[in-house]
Design an enzyme around this catalytic site. Structure first.
Site, PDB file in Angstrom:
ATOM      1  N   VAL A  40       0.876  -1.174   0.000  1.00  0.00           N
ATOM      2  CA  VAL A  40       0.000   0.000   0.000  1.00  0.00           C
ATOM      3  C   VAL A  40       0.911   1.221   0.000  1.00  0.00           C
ATOM      4  O   VAL A  40       1.806   1.325   0.841  1.00  0.00           O
ATOM      5  CB  VAL A  40      -0.913   0.037   1.243  1.00  0.00           C
ATOM      6  CG1 VAL A  40      -1.901   1.199   1.139  1.00  0.00           C
ATOM      7  CG2 VAL A  40      -1.633  -1.286   1.447  1.00  0.00           C
ATOM      8  N   HIS A  94      10.103   4.805  -2.062  1.00  0.00           N
ATOM      9  CA  HIS A  94       8.756   5.383  -2.102  1.00  0.00           C
ATOM     10  C   HIS A  94       8.038   4.735  -0.931  1.00  0.00           C
ATOM     11  O   HIS A  94       8.011   3.499  -0.832  1.00  0.00           O
ATOM     12  CB  HIS A  94       8.081   5.015  -3.429  1.00  0.00           C
ATOM     13  CG  HIS A  94       6.748   5.659  -3.658  1.00  0.00           C
ATOM     14  ND1 HIS A  94       6.467   6.396  -4.774  1.00  0.00           N
ATOM     15  CD2 HIS A  94       5.608   5.646  -2.922  1.00  0.00           C
ATOM     16  CE1 HIS A  94       5.210   6.822  -4.735  1.00  0.00           C
ATOM     17  NE2 HIS A  94       4.665   6.375  -3.613  1.00  0.00           N
ATOM     18  N   LEU A  95       7.489   5.529  -0.038  1.00  0.00           N
ATOM     19  CA  LEU A  95       6.803   5.000   1.135  1.00  0.00           C
ATOM     20  C   LEU A  95       5.849   3.879   0.735  1.00  0.00           C
ATOM     21  O   LEU A  95       5.045   4.050  -0.182  1.00  0.00           O
ATOM     22  CB  LEU A  95       6.022   6.140   1.815  1.00  0.00           C
ATOM     23  CG  LEU A  95       5.129   5.758   2.994  1.00  0.00           C
ATOM     24  CD1 LEU A  95       5.967   5.270   4.155  1.00  0.00           C
ATOM     25  CD2 LEU A  95       4.289   6.947   3.404  1.00  0.00           C
ATOM     26  N   HIS A  96       5.959   2.744   1.395  1.00  0.00           N
ATOM     27  CA  HIS A  96       5.019   1.654   1.155  1.00  0.00           C
ATOM     28  C   HIS A  96       4.928   0.775   2.393  1.00  0.00           C
ATOM     29  O   HIS A  96       5.869   0.624   3.139  1.00  0.00           O
ATOM     30  CB  HIS A  96       5.384   0.819  -0.083  1.00  0.00           C
ATOM     31  CG  HIS A  96       6.744   0.206  -0.045  1.00  0.00           C
ATOM     32  ND1 HIS A  96       7.904   0.929  -0.258  1.00  0.00           N
ATOM     33  CD2 HIS A  96       7.132  -1.071   0.165  1.00  0.00           C
ATOM     34  CE1 HIS A  96       8.946   0.125  -0.187  1.00  0.00           C
ATOM     35  NE2 HIS A  96       8.501  -1.100   0.080  1.00  0.00           N
ATOM     36  N   VAL A  97       3.743   0.241   2.589  1.00  0.00           N
ATOM     37  CA  VAL A  97       3.452  -0.620   3.724  1.00  0.00           C
ATOM     38  C   VAL A  97       3.173  -2.016   3.190  1.00  0.00           C
ATOM     39  O   VAL A  97       2.399  -2.193   2.248  1.00  0.00           O
ATOM     40  CB  VAL A  97       2.233  -0.093   4.518  1.00  0.00           C
ATOM     41  CG1 VAL A  97       1.864  -1.036   5.649  1.00  0.00           C
ATOM     42  CG2 VAL A  97       2.518   1.307   5.056  1.00  0.00           C
TER      43      VAL A  97
END
Length: 137
Positions: A40, A94-97
């Site tokens: 996400v 890139h920020l991701h969870v």
């Protein structure tokens, strides 16, 4: 655009998307720990959690929460492992969870690195002081 995740978010590269709106995109990880392992990410390029504007934290994590529930239900999982790397071990900047479906005795052992202890209570208190000081500074 050179960022792999920005290109996926812009539909310039294929991905098995499971969710998208104006703020977030979620798609299956191409190297999953288990089937259903979903990433996400914010649609806009944001490298780390500390770069995410405060106003975006709630809406973004509401999406993460929604995806975690969907992964559990969709994969008939007993729970999920929800995690993010921030700079170190962040394979795409890139920020991701990561939302990973979990079941008892699935072979995944806690965290993926060795755990440690504090030397003593003084070391733990010194460490807590350093973090508290950084919060107020």
């Amino acid at each position: 655009m050179e960022c792999l995740f920005c290109r996926i978010a812009a539909a310039e590269l294929p991905a098995y998307r499971v969710y998208e709106d104006d703020d977030a995109v979620a798609f299956l990880d191409t190297r999953p720990l288990f089937p259903g392992h979903t990433l996400v990410l914010p649609r806009r390029h944001i490298e780390t959690l500390t770069d995410l504007p405060a106003a975006g934290v709630g809406p973004f994590f509401a999406r993460v929460q929604e995806i975690a529930g969907a992964v559990e239900r969709g994969m008939a999982a007993a729970g999920t492992f929800v995690a993010m790397n921030n700079r170190i071990s962040q394979s795409v900047p890139h920020l991701h969870v990561h939302v990973v479906p979990r079941n008892r005795k699935d072979g995944l052992r806690g965290f993926f690195w060795p755990r440690t202890t504090y030397r003593d209570e003084a070391h733990a208190e010194e460490t807590a002081d350093r973090v508290r000081s950084a919060l107020s500074g």
